[in-house]
Design an enzyme around this catalytic site. Structure first.
Site, mmCIF file in Angstrom:
data_model
loop_
_atom_site.group_PDB
_atom_site.id
_atom_site.type_symbol
_atom_site.label_atom_id
_atom_site.label_comp_id
_atom_site.label_asym_id
_atom_site.label_seq_id
_atom_site.Cartn_x
_atom_site.Cartn_y
_atom_site.Cartn_z
ATOM 1 N N CYS A 24 -13.058 -65.335 -74.450
ATOM 2 C CA CYS A 24 -13.690 -66.213 -75.426
ATOM 3 C C CYS A 24 -15.187 -65.974 -75.605
ATOM 4 O O CYS A 24 -15.676 -65.875 -76.714
ATOM 5 C CB CYS A 24 -13.393 -67.658 -75.082
ATOM 6 S SG CYS A 24 -13.637 -68.084 -73.359
ATOM 7 N N CYS A 54 -10.615 -70.051 -66.162
ATOM 8 C CA CYS A 54 -11.054 -71.049 -67.145
ATOM 9 C C CYS A 54 -9.982 -72.133 -67.281
ATOM 10 O O CYS A 54 -10.295 -73.318 -67.351
ATOM 11 C CB CYS A 54 -11.331 -70.392 -68.485
ATOM 12 S SG CYS A 54 -11.751 -71.574 -69.788
#
Ligand SMILES: Nc1ncnc2c1ncn2[C@@H]1O[C@H](COP(=O)(O)OP(=O)(O)OP(=O)(O)O)[C@@H](O)[C@H]1O
EC number: 2.8.1.13
Length: 370
Positions: free
Chosen positions: A198, A102
């Site tokens: 997340c 990410c």
């Protein structure tokens, strides 16, 4: 205050670290704007995604600081460049770390491009790392707060992107960051740190994964091939974890806890051993996939460095050599417990984070000696 330092876009997550980053940059004289990224479309019918609350907190902080907040949806990029790889890795029996990808693919690529579009040369994040020049190059350095250092997650970000990013909290300890937020009355001052991946939030990992990967039951065996239990899918297990076997009748074995030592993908077998410190739980040497070097190339000399094989581990001494495929071979001075294929090996030269690569194979001391 008049801005004298140019325009910077801060990644505002709705957490305390990015809130204080924006504050510090304003104090340093930058023209600051925020960007809230939405990387996961939470219409999967669950209550786990905190994106709405986080956006509201980011808005409140930006309003308080008097800065503009942009929002962008990168969920498609995240799905294609991070999540699909994450699932494929699980399917291949490895335990991936999507936060590393990410950072490389979204926060330090798509976000940088977006900031450019908004007319900013630089971005900033609330990561606990520092940028420093060593030998005339912009280097990724560990954060000063050893407890919070996040260089492990940023090791795959190239030097050029590091050079365009400011890390205002990297020079601070976390309690100082919270104190600054309190002093400036920011709503995020006491917000608890985000945990885990997340998009998964606090939900049970197995439940989440089951939505995407079907169960694949198989047996749990000893290294000698004695069947001692059943598992529902190799991807639900992590090396080194204590393992409930779910069946009785282990008359041949003393009553000691079992730990996951290996995954045999070809046979869909989970290999377990008894005792938390069984030698098969320890890795003496390992090999990685091709490395991501922050500087774009390996260090000039092979030799002694330190390494982390997981976040929040103190880096440990090792010897490394480059492999032909662009990966490295690393041998630890002291064998390391529960080193997990799919996680990343990250190498350090003192405070400099050199880069890292996904662990593809590990060997115990006994295997290395063969
Ligand atoms: N949704 C998001 N939008 C914009 N920036 C983000 C987002 N998520 C994370 N970031 C940026 O990446 C940094 C590190 O994110 P991480 O998820 O590790 O949060 P953290 O260390 O708890 O920081 P924070 O307290 O700011 O949430 C954040 O400080 C922020 O600058």
């Amino acid at each position: 205050m008049t801005a004298t330092q140019g325009k910077v876009i801060v990644g505002m997550s709705g957490g305390v670290d990015s809130s204080v980053s924006a504050l510090l940059l304003l104090e340093q004289g930058y023209e600051v704007e925020g960007l809230f990224m939405k990387n996961w479309d939470e219409d999967d019918g669950t209550e786990y995604c905190t994106a709405k609350e986080d956006l509201a907190d980011a808005e409140a902080v930006c309003a308080k600081l008097g800065i503009k907040l942009h929002t962008a949806n990168f969920a498609a990029e995240y799905w294609d460049n991070v999540f699909e790889h994450f699932l494929a890795e699980y399917q291949a029996g490895r335990t991936p770390n999507p936060d590393i990808l990410c950072n490389r693919e979204i926060k330090f690529k798509v976000f940088l491009e977006y900031a450019e579009m908004l007319g900013a040369e630089k971005i900033a994040t609330g990561h606990y790392v520092r940028e420093g020049f060593r030998d005339g190059r912009p280097r990724l350095l560990k954060g000063l707060d050893a407890n919070k250092d996040q260089s492990y997650f940023l090791h795959a970000v190239p030097e050029a992107a590091i050079a365009r990013t400011l890390f205002p909290v990297g020079e601070l300890e976390k309690p100082e960051v919270r104190a600054l937020a309190e002093r400036h009355d920011l709503v995020t001052a006491r917000k608890k740190d985000s945990t885990g991946i997340c998009f998964i939030g606090e939900r049970r990992f197995r439940d989440f994964l089951q939505q995407y990967l079907p169960a694949q039951p198989g047996t749990i065996e000893t290294p000698d091939g004695d069947v001692i239990g059943e598992h529902m899918g190799l991807m639900y297990h992590t090396l080194g974890q204590r393992q409930g076997l779910g069946i009785g009748g282990l008359a041949d074995y003393p009553d000691a806890p079992w730990f996951v030592a290996a995954k045999d993908l070809e046979r869909n077998v989970l290999v377990a051993v008894q005792g938390k410190h069984h030698p098969l739980l320890y890795t003496d040497s390992l090999a990685t996939e091709p490395m991501d070097w922050v500087a774009g190339e390996p260090p000039a000399a092979e030799g002694r460095l330190t390494a982390k094989t997981r976040y929040r581990q103190t880096d440990v001494p090792c010897r490394f050599e480059a492999a032909e495929d662009g990966g490295v071979r690393v041998r630890f001075d002291d064998p390391q417990r529960a080193v997990t294929p799919g996680q990343s090996l990250v190498l350090y030269d003192g405070e400099i984070c050199l880069g890292g690569g996904v662990i593809k194979a590990t060997w115990s001391a006994e295997e290395s000696a063969r």
